[in-house]
Design a protein around this motif. Sequence first.
Motif, short mmCIF file in Angstrom:
data_model
loop_
_atom_site.label_atom_id
_atom_site.label_comp_id
_atom_site.label_asym_id
_atom_site.label_seq_id
_atom_site.Cartn_x
_atom_site.Cartn_y
_atom_site.Cartn_z
N MET A 245 -2.94 2.09 -19.49
CA MET A 245 -4.06 1.27 -19.98
C MET A 245 -3.54 -0.12 -20.31
SD MET A 245 -6.75 2.17 -23.05
CE MET A 245 -5.45 3.03 -23.89
N VAL A 246 -4.30 -1.14 -19.89
CA VAL A 246 -3.86 -2.52 -20.11
C VAL A 246 -5.00 -3.34 -20.71
CG1 VAL A 246 -2.25 -2.39 -18.16
CG2 VAL A 246 -4.53 -3.38 -17.82
N THR A 247 -4.63 -4.37 -21.45
CA THR A 247 -5.58 -5.34 -21.95
C THR A 247 -4.94 -6.72 -21.92
OG1 THR A 247 -6.90 -6.07 -23.85
CG2 THR A 247 -4.87 -4.86 -24.33
N MET A 248 -5.74 -7.73 -21.61
CA MET A 248 -5.22 -9.10 -21.57
C MET A 248 -5.02 -9.67 -22.97
SD MET A 248 -8.65 -11.15 -20.37
CE MET A 248 -7.84 -12.74 -20.39
N PHE A 249 -5.52 -8.97 -23.98
CA PHE A 249 -5.47 -9.48 -25.34
C PHE A 249 -4.24 -8.97 -26.08
CE2 PHE A 249 -9.97 -9.23 -24.09
CZ PHE A 249 -10.25 -10.59 -24.11
N ASN A 250 -3.97 -9.62 -27.22
CA ASN A 250 -2.79 -9.29 -28.01
C ASN A 250 -3.01 -8.07 -28.88
OD1 ASN A 250 -0.09 -10.05 -28.91
ND2 ASN A 250 -1.06 -10.49 -30.88
N TRP A 251 -4.34 -7.72 -29.12
CA TRP A 251 -4.63 -6.55 -29.93
C TRP A 251 -6.02 -6.07 -29.56
CZ3 TRP A 251 -2.33 -2.71 -31.58
CH2 TRP A 251 -2.77 -1.91 -32.64
N LEU A 252 -6.66 -5.33 -30.44
CA LEU A 252 -7.93 -4.70 -30.11
C LEU A 252 -9.09 -5.62 -30.46
CD1 LEU A 252 -6.99 -1.16 -31.44
CD2 LEU A 252 -6.59 -2.14 -29.18
N ALA A 253 -10.30 -5.05 -30.56
CA ALA A 253 -11.49 -5.84 -30.84
C ALA A 253 -11.25 -6.72 -32.07
CB ALA A 253 -12.68 -4.92 -31.08
N ASN A 254 -11.63 -8.01 -31.95
CA ASN A 254 -11.34 -8.97 -33.02
C ASN A 254 -12.53 -9.22 -33.93
OD1 ASN A 254 -12.94 -10.30 -31.21
ND2 ASN A 254 -11.55 -12.04 -30.90
N SER A 255 -13.54 -8.37 -33.86
CA SER A 255 -14.69 -8.46 -34.76
C SER A 255 -15.27 -7.06 -34.92
CB SER A 255 -15.74 -9.42 -34.21
OG SER A 255 -16.32 -8.90 -33.03
N PRO A 256 -16.11 -6.83 -35.93
CA PRO A 256 -16.61 -5.47 -36.18
C PRO A 256 -17.39 -4.88 -35.02
CG PRO A 256 -16.97 -6.86 -38.09
CD PRO A 256 -16.48 -7.76 -37.00
N ARG A 257 -18.16 -5.71 -34.33
CA ARG A 257 -18.93 -5.28 -33.15
C ARG A 257 -19.71 -3.99 -33.46
NH1 ARG A 257 -14.92 -6.86 -28.06
NH2 ARG A 257 -14.26 -8.86 -28.94
N THR B 84 0.85 -1.20 0.00
CA THR B 84 0.00 0.00 0.00
C THR B 84 0.88 1.25 0.00
OG1 THR B 84 -0.16 -0.08 2.42
CG2 THR B 84 -1.92 -1.16 1.17
N SER B 85 1.97 1.16 -0.73
CA SER B 85 2.91 2.27 -0.80
C SER B 85 2.24 3.49 -1.43
CB SER B 85 4.13 1.85 -1.63
OG SER B 85 4.89 2.97 -1.98
N THR B 86 2.66 4.65 -0.98
CA THR B 86 2.14 5.90 -1.57
C THR B 86 2.96 6.33 -2.78
OG1 THR B 86 3.46 7.16 0.02
CG2 THR B 86 1.15 6.72 0.59
N SER B 87 3.92 5.50 -3.21
CA SER B 87 4.66 5.76 -4.43
C SER B 87 3.86 5.20 -5.60
CB SER B 87 6.04 5.09 -4.37
OG SER B 87 6.73 5.23 -5.59
N PHE B 88 3.46 6.06 -6.52
CA PHE B 88 2.52 5.66 -7.56
C PHE B 88 3.22 5.43 -8.90
CE2 PHE B 88 0.05 8.01 -4.42
CZ PHE B 88 -0.99 7.11 -4.19
N ASP B 89 2.84 4.32 -9.56
CA ASP B 89 3.35 4.03 -10.90
C ASP B 89 2.63 4.88 -11.94
OD1 ASP B 89 5.12 1.77 -10.14
OD2 ASP B 89 3.21 0.86 -9.55
N THR B 90 1.39 5.23 -11.64
CA THR B 90 0.58 6.04 -12.55
C THR B 90 -0.53 6.70 -11.74
OG1 THR B 90 -0.64 6.03 -14.63
CG2 THR B 90 -1.02 4.17 -13.17
N ASP B 91 -1.14 7.72 -12.31
CA ASP B 91 -2.26 8.35 -11.61
C ASP B 91 -3.54 7.53 -11.77
OD1 ASP B 91 -0.79 10.49 -10.63
OD2 ASP B 91 -1.11 11.69 -12.43
N VAL B 92 -3.78 7.07 -13.01
CA VAL B 92 -5.00 6.31 -13.29
C VAL B 92 -4.62 5.05 -14.06
CG1 VAL B 92 -7.27 6.31 -14.38
CG2 VAL B 92 -6.34 8.44 -13.42
N LEU B 93 -5.11 3.91 -13.59
CA LEU B 93 -4.93 2.64 -14.28
C LEU B 93 -6.26 2.26 -14.91
CD1 LEU B 93 -3.32 0.04 -14.93
CD2 LEU B 93 -4.07 -0.86 -12.70
N VAL B 94 -6.26 2.07 -16.23
CA VAL B 94 -7.48 1.74 -16.97
C VAL B 94 -7.39 0.29 -17.44
CG1 VAL B 94 -8.92 2.27 -18.97
CG2 VAL B 94 -7.77 4.12 -17.73
N ILE B 95 -8.37 -0.51 -17.07
CA ILE B 95 -8.42 -1.90 -17.48
C ILE B 95 -9.37 -2.01 -18.67
CG2 ILE B 95 -8.79 -4.28 -16.74
CD1 ILE B 95 -6.69 -2.75 -15.08
N GLY B 96 -8.83 -2.36 -19.84
CA GLY B 96 -9.65 -2.49 -21.03
C GLY B 96 -9.36 -1.43 -22.06
#
Length: 582
Positions: free
Chosen positions: A36-48, A3-15
């Motif tokens: 920003m992080v994603t568990m995938f190798n790239w972005l959306a894999n279909s037109p969606r 719970t260190s007060t030393s921050f790697d970033t101000d905001v962490l975005v998942i997705g």
Amino acid sequence: MTTSTSFDTDVLVIGTGPAGATTALALATYGVRVKMVTMFNWLANSPRAHITNQRAMEVVRDLGLEEEVIRAATPWEQMGDTLFTTSLAGEEIARMRTWGTGDKRKGDYVQGSPCTMLDLIQPEMESILLKHAAIRGAQLSFNTEYLSHVQDAEGVTARMKDVLTGVEYEVRAKYLVGADGANSKVAKEIDLPIVGEMARAGTAYVIFNADLSKYVQHRPSILQWIATPEAGFGEIGMGLLRAIRPWDQWIAGWGFDMAKGAPDLSPEAVLEKIRLLVGDPKLEVQVERMSTWYVNQAHATEYSRGRVFCAGDAVHRHPPSSGLGSNTCMQDGFNLAWKLAYVLKGFADPNLLESYTAERAPVGKQIVARANQSRKDYALLKECFNFGNGVDTIAKLLDRMRDPSPAGVEVRMNLQKALEIKSREFNAQGVELNQRYVSSAVKPDPRDGVELWARDKELYLQATTRAGAKLPHAWLVNENGHRISTLDVVGKGQMTVITGLAGQAWVAAAESLNLPFLNTVVTGAKGTADLYCDWQSVREIHEAGALLVRPDGYIAWRHSNAVWSADEAASELQQALKSVLG
């Protein structure tokens, strides 16, 4: 976990979807450290998602990406009519003017925003948002899985895993944003209350390549509904051909009975179905991908817990009907980003962040209901077709639609009513632009009373300068003689005071406060000339009154009456800022 007060970033975005990408892009644009992080190798894999409405375009315009998005998209004029036809090559039953392009509605859309609607598939929108987020300083990590987090009084410690190596590590941030989709791990972990129903209907989707230009060039349309008994199952009761890329890449879609298990997606069955929908028994196609998806009707009633926030599909889950999905996700991120930035920079009290749920949760609830209702609104069309009740061939369908007897007249009158009902899906400018925020970040004038709606609030935009509404679009003229929108002189991370030439007291007041985030715009002055008198006609306040507009383009407060004293203006403005920002 530490719970260190030393921050790697101000905001962490998942997705990295529309919500996460917009959040990260806006934060980076405002000078906030964001990862920003994603568990995938790239972005959306279909037109969606693909429909991009005017409000989403206003967001990318504010973030400086409108021209790039336009270059990548199918333009508004090619989105066209929506067809209801026996097959793409077969006889049409009806056409519907959609996306505001029809003669009766185009003026509403042009008047309501400097931006048109566009059609841009989600992978391409995401790539534009992410590219510029990275250019502007956001850190981006692919193949990075979010595992869990703990939060404390100072920040959030997230446990992450490198998917390629299996190595686990921690990231320390001041705030965490979960934009990790409909199966959001973050939303589950903070136990957001989600109400509704998941997977209430099933749809098969097939992405395929085939040059179908000869069927659509004379009647451009990104959406074709195919009325045929072979694709008549489900709420909609029709098959779908949706243009991904005009006019050689498509999605074929049809409902299936979940009680009977998964649909037959064998190559032979899929080819037969595509040929049926197109109406060409010898059509050669290249199938790119086959999948199923399920109709959800669920939304969160709260969007945050402490220093952790959720956005996008994590908090509103619904079908693509009405084209509200990615648009709403982007607006979530745009709403949240400026508030996080202002708190992190010390411009606002952390209590400002409580307004995120207050403002966006009602919108999420609304669009989930609207998208699902849009599916149910096909009921009268299904009655017209009468599949399963004597109509089991295309020939019988056409006979029914052309019947010259009184029964046929009734069918055709019901067809007209059905198309009018569907305007609430395909021409719903009000649904897209009429949001009214009620929160601590809005200070309404009690003298304004209850807003009265002059026209149908789902179909028609009602532009107003009432607190909580989006700033109306009006054309001004800059010092070079070029038109600029009122939306162009606000935003960009700034709070903006808008007044007229008679509002010199407000100009002096804003200067006396000397706030780094406060901008002043004088309409009528050089650079913001109201030569058309457009702004004067919609501002709803005295020329010596004032509006306080937030960075997201929504009006925080208005003073309708004239103020001539700089001291009075300073007092009023200071109170408004204190109320909105804390």
